[in-house]
Enzyme design. Structure first.
Site, PDB file in Angstrom:
ATOM      1  N   MET A 105       0.841  -1.196   0.000  1.00  0.00           N
ATOM      2  CA  MET A 105       0.000   0.000   0.000  1.00  0.00           C
ATOM      3  C   MET A 105       0.882   1.255   0.000  1.00  0.00           C
ATOM      4  O   MET A 105       0.424   2.347   0.352  1.00  0.00           O
ATOM      5  CB  MET A 105      -0.947  -0.009   1.199  1.00  0.00           C
ATOM      6  CG  MET A 105      -1.909  -1.207   1.148  1.00  0.00           C
ATOM      7  SD  MET A 105      -3.433  -0.957   2.037  1.00  0.00           S
ATOM      8  CE  MET A 105      -2.822  -0.746   3.681  1.00  0.00           C
ATOM      9  N   ALA A 150       4.114   3.930   0.892  1.00  0.00           N
ATOM     10  CA  ALA A 150       4.865   4.437   2.043  1.00  0.00           C
ATOM     11  C   ALA A 150       5.958   3.410   2.382  1.00  0.00           C
ATOM     12  O   ALA A 150       6.056   2.904   3.503  1.00  0.00           O
ATOM     13  CB  ALA A 150       3.954   4.724   3.242  1.00  0.00           C
ATOM     14  N   HIS A 186       9.119   1.129   3.176  1.00  0.00           N
ATOM     15  CA  HIS A 186      10.229   1.134   4.142  1.00  0.00           C
ATOM     16  C   HIS A 186      11.063  -0.122   3.891  1.00  0.00           C
ATOM     17  O   HIS A 186      10.760  -0.903   2.964  1.00  0.00           O
ATOM     18  CB  HIS A 186       9.679   1.193   5.573  1.00  0.00           C
ATOM     19  CG  HIS A 186       8.618   0.176   5.860  1.00  0.00           C
ATOM     20  ND1 HIS A 186       8.860  -1.183   5.834  1.00  0.00           N
ATOM     21  CD2 HIS A 186       7.291   0.310   6.139  1.00  0.00           C
ATOM     22  CE1 HIS A 186       7.752  -1.830   6.129  1.00  0.00           C
ATOM     23  NE2 HIS A 186       6.764  -0.970   6.295  1.00  0.00           N
ATOM     24  N   HIS A 234       9.264  -3.534   3.265  1.00  0.00           N
ATOM     25  CA  HIS A 234       8.805  -3.734   1.885  1.00  0.00           C
ATOM     26  C   HIS A 234       9.983  -4.062   0.968  1.00  0.00           C
ATOM     27  O   HIS A 234       9.903  -4.945   0.118  1.00  0.00           O
ATOM     28  CB  HIS A 234       8.141  -2.466   1.341  1.00  0.00           C
ATOM     29  CG  HIS A 234       6.906  -2.030   2.067  1.00  0.00           C
ATOM     30  ND1 HIS A 234       6.839  -0.856   2.774  1.00  0.00           N
ATOM     31  CD2 HIS A 234       5.678  -2.600   2.173  1.00  0.00           C
ATOM     32  CE1 HIS A 234       5.635  -0.709   3.281  1.00  0.00           C
ATOM     33  NE2 HIS A 234       4.899  -1.753   2.944  1.00  0.00           N
ATOM     34  N   GLN A 254     -10.171  -2.786   2.436  1.00  0.00           N
ATOM     35  CA  GLN A 254      -9.619  -3.450   3.613  1.00  0.00           C
ATOM     36  C   GLN A 254      -9.526  -2.514   4.812  1.00  0.00           C
ATOM     37  O   GLN A 254      -9.023  -2.902   5.859  1.00  0.00           O
ATOM     38  CB  GLN A 254      -8.270  -4.091   3.290  1.00  0.00           C
ATOM     39  CG  GLN A 254      -7.117  -3.136   3.110  1.00  0.00           C
ATOM     40  CD  GLN A 254      -5.878  -3.883   2.631  1.00  0.00           C
ATOM     41  OE1 GLN A 254      -5.829  -4.381   1.520  1.00  0.00           O
ATOM     42  NE2 GLN A 254      -4.877  -3.983   3.495  1.00  0.00           N
ATOM     43  N   GLU A 297       5.969 -11.649   7.073  1.00  0.00           N
ATOM     44  CA  GLU A 297       5.442 -12.293   8.290  1.00  0.00           C
ATOM     45  C   GLU A 297       4.941 -11.252   9.283  1.00  0.00           C
ATOM     46  O   GLU A 297       4.249 -11.586  10.231  1.00  0.00           O
ATOM     47  CB  GLU A 297       6.538 -13.147   8.943  1.00  0.00           C
ATOM     48  CG  GLU A 297       6.848 -14.411   8.181  1.00  0.00           C
ATOM     49  CD  GLU A 297       7.912 -15.270   8.845  1.00  0.00           C
ATOM     50  OE1 GLU A 297       8.595 -14.777   9.773  1.00  0.00           O
ATOM     51  OE2 GLU A 297       8.069 -16.428   8.414  1.00  0.00           O
ATOM     52  N   SER A 345       6.678  -0.382   9.887  1.00  0.00           N
ATOM     53  CA  SER A 345       5.306  -0.303   9.399  1.00  0.00           C
ATOM     54  C   SER A 345       5.073   1.091   8.843  1.00  0.00           C
ATOM     55  O   SER A 345       5.592   2.072   9.383  1.00  0.00           O
ATOM     56  CB  SER A 345       4.339  -0.555  10.558  1.00  0.00           C
ATOM     57  OG  SER A 345       3.034  -0.154  10.189  1.00  0.00           O
ATOM     58  N   SER A 346       4.290   1.170   7.771  1.00  0.00           N
ATOM     59  CA  SER A 346       3.959   2.488   7.214  1.00  0.00           C
ATOM     60  C   SER A 346       3.255   3.329   8.270  1.00  0.00           C
ATOM     61  O   SER A 346       3.377   4.556   8.291  1.00  0.00           O
ATOM     62  CB  SER A 346       3.064   2.334   5.987  1.00  0.00           C
ATOM     63  OG  SER A 346       3.656   1.452   5.069  1.00  0.00           O
TER      64      SER A 346
HETATM   65  P1  AMP Z   1       1.515  -2.955   3.502  1.00  0.00           P
HETATM   66  O1  AMP Z   1       2.047  -1.913   2.572  1.00  0.00           O
HETATM   67  O2  AMP Z   1       1.544  -2.563   4.921  1.00  0.00           O
HETATM   68  O3  AMP Z   1       0.193  -3.502   3.039  1.00  0.00           O
HETATM   69  O4  AMP Z   1       2.525  -4.165   3.407  1.00  0.00           O
HETATM   70  C1  AMP Z   1       2.872  -4.739   2.175  1.00  0.00           C
HETATM   71  C2  AMP Z   1       3.671  -5.987   2.417  1.00  0.00           C
HETATM   72  O5  AMP Z   1       4.855  -5.669   3.147  1.00  0.00           O
HETATM   73  C3  AMP Z   1       2.919  -7.035   3.255  1.00  0.00           C
HETATM   74  O6  AMP Z   1       3.202  -8.320   2.755  1.00  0.00           O
HETATM   75  C4  AMP Z   1       3.512  -6.836   4.619  1.00  0.00           C
HETATM   76  O7  AMP Z   1       3.453  -7.991   5.428  1.00  0.00           O
HETATM   77  C5  AMP Z   1       4.950  -6.508   4.268  1.00  0.00           C
HETATM   78  N1  AMP Z   1       5.599  -5.817   5.381  1.00  0.00           N
HETATM   79  C6  AMP Z   1       5.160  -4.709   6.036  1.00  0.00           C
HETATM   80  N2  AMP Z   1       5.987  -4.390   7.055  1.00  0.00           N
HETATM   81  C7  AMP Z   1       6.975  -5.327   7.043  1.00  0.00           C
HETATM   82  C8  AMP Z   1       8.140  -5.549   7.843  1.00  0.00           C
HETATM   83  N3  AMP Z   1       8.442  -4.759   8.874  1.00  0.00           N
HETATM   84  N4  AMP Z   1       8.929  -6.593   7.539  1.00  0.00           N
HETATM   85  C9  AMP Z   1       8.634  -7.417   6.493  1.00  0.00           C
HETATM   86  N5  AMP Z   1       7.548  -7.266   5.705  1.00  0.00           N
HETATM   87  C10 AMP Z   1       6.735  -6.229   5.967  1.00  0.00           C
END
Ligand code: AMP
Length: 280
Positions: free
Chosen positions: A32, A34, A36, A39, A63, A150, A187-188
């Site tokens: 989504m 942002a 880091h 990702h 979601q 994970e 986390s974003s």
């Molecule tokens: P999101 O942008 O938050 O929807 O996350 C996109 C993907 O990145 C998802 O598969 C998350 O599980 C993964 N992700 C987010 N934060 C982390 C992290 N700290 N370490 C590893 N994978 C992450």
């Protein structure tokens, strides 16, 4: 070089069709935005095993359980594209809402069982939104491989289940959680923490590690959990949605780690919901 940014399904299909005809491995990293280092670790994993890699950036309205949360979600597309430069991926797919949910869209993908606990309870409809968008992104990108963190362990299990149940020809790869130096899972949403809240945020992971060590010494889970909840409260955390010991495969509640297990937590800190999980 900045990767090509594709915004429409026809533009995406135009680049993936020849790859598919050549039998190439197409890796997809759904995000989504942002972005880091968490990702980016998924992007590196995809680059290591795939012939072509697409990162998708789509803030999926289905979601989110609150309109305020959706509106506040960070959006940093130009910066994201810059961070992806060094990986030499093939494309960034940034669809607008109409590419994913065109007018008349009426289908929901819903996974039973795994979604009836934890975030499935606290964020009603969240996993239907995730399962539906992930199915769309897999079919739109013609993915052969998909990479998930994970960090969102329940989501990883749900996606693995749906790919298997729907015979989607995609290998789902789970990648380890990347953390800040103080242990906070990247986390974003961490961008939404005030400086003061950011200094307190690592306490969640510290308490989880403390419980994991106690379990290793065969200490009682419930007792340790109560003490951890107390310390989280003192550290300024608000509501704790859950702090559970669960089986790693079917996410059933456990009181002892008698089979491969994980600790899962979701807790509010200064208006931001943090989630984390670790193996025990
Ligand atoms: P999101 O942008 O938050 O929807 O996350 C996109 C993907 O990145 C998802 O598969 C998350 O599980 C993964 N992700 C987010 N934060 C982390 C992290 N700290 N370490 C590893 N994978 C992450």
């Amino acid at each position: 070089m900045t990767p090509a940014i594709l915004r429409s399904l026809p533009a995406l299909r135009a680049i993936t069709r020849p790859w598919q005809m050549n039998g190439a491995r197409i890796g997809v990293v759904p995000t989504m935005g942002a972005l880091h280092d968490g990702h980016l670790s998924l992007v590196a994993a995809a680059k290591a095993v795939c012939d072509h890699v697409i990162v998708t950036i789509f803030v999926n309205p289905r979601q989110f359980t609150s309109q305020d949360d959706l509106a506040a979600y960070p959006r940093t597309e130009a910066e994201d594209a810059r961070k992806l430069e060094r990986f030499e991926i093939d494309a960034i797919y940034c669809p607008d809402v109409a590419q994913i949910y065109p007018s008349g869209f009426a289908t929901t993908v819903s996974v039973a069982g795994l979604t009836e606990v934890m975030d499935g309870v606290h964020r009603p409809g969240h996993f239907d939104g995730v399962a539906t968008v992930v199915t769309k992104l897999f079919t739109q990108t013609s993915a052969t491989d998909a990479f998930f963190g994970e960090k969102d362990y329940q989501q990883l299990q749900v996606v693995t289940r749906l790919a298997q149940d729907l015979d989607l020809p995609v290998i789902v790869h789970g990648c380890p959680t990347i953390r800040e130096i103080d242990g906070l899972a990247m986390s974003s949403r961490n961008l939404l923490l005030s400086d003061r809240a950011r200094t307190r945020a690592p306490v969640l992971h510290e308490e989880m590690e403390r419980i994991a060590e106690g379990l290793h010494r065969h200490e009682d889970f419930e007792t340790m959990r109560d003490a951890a909840l107390d310390r989280l409260d003192k550290a300024g955390f608000g509501r704790v949605d859950y702090l559970d010991l669960r089986a790693a495969d079917d996410l059933r509640l456990l009181d002892k780690p008698t089979r491969p297990a994980r600790l899962f937590a979701a807790a509010w800190l200064a208006g931001v919901r943090l989630i984390d999980n670790i193996a025990v």
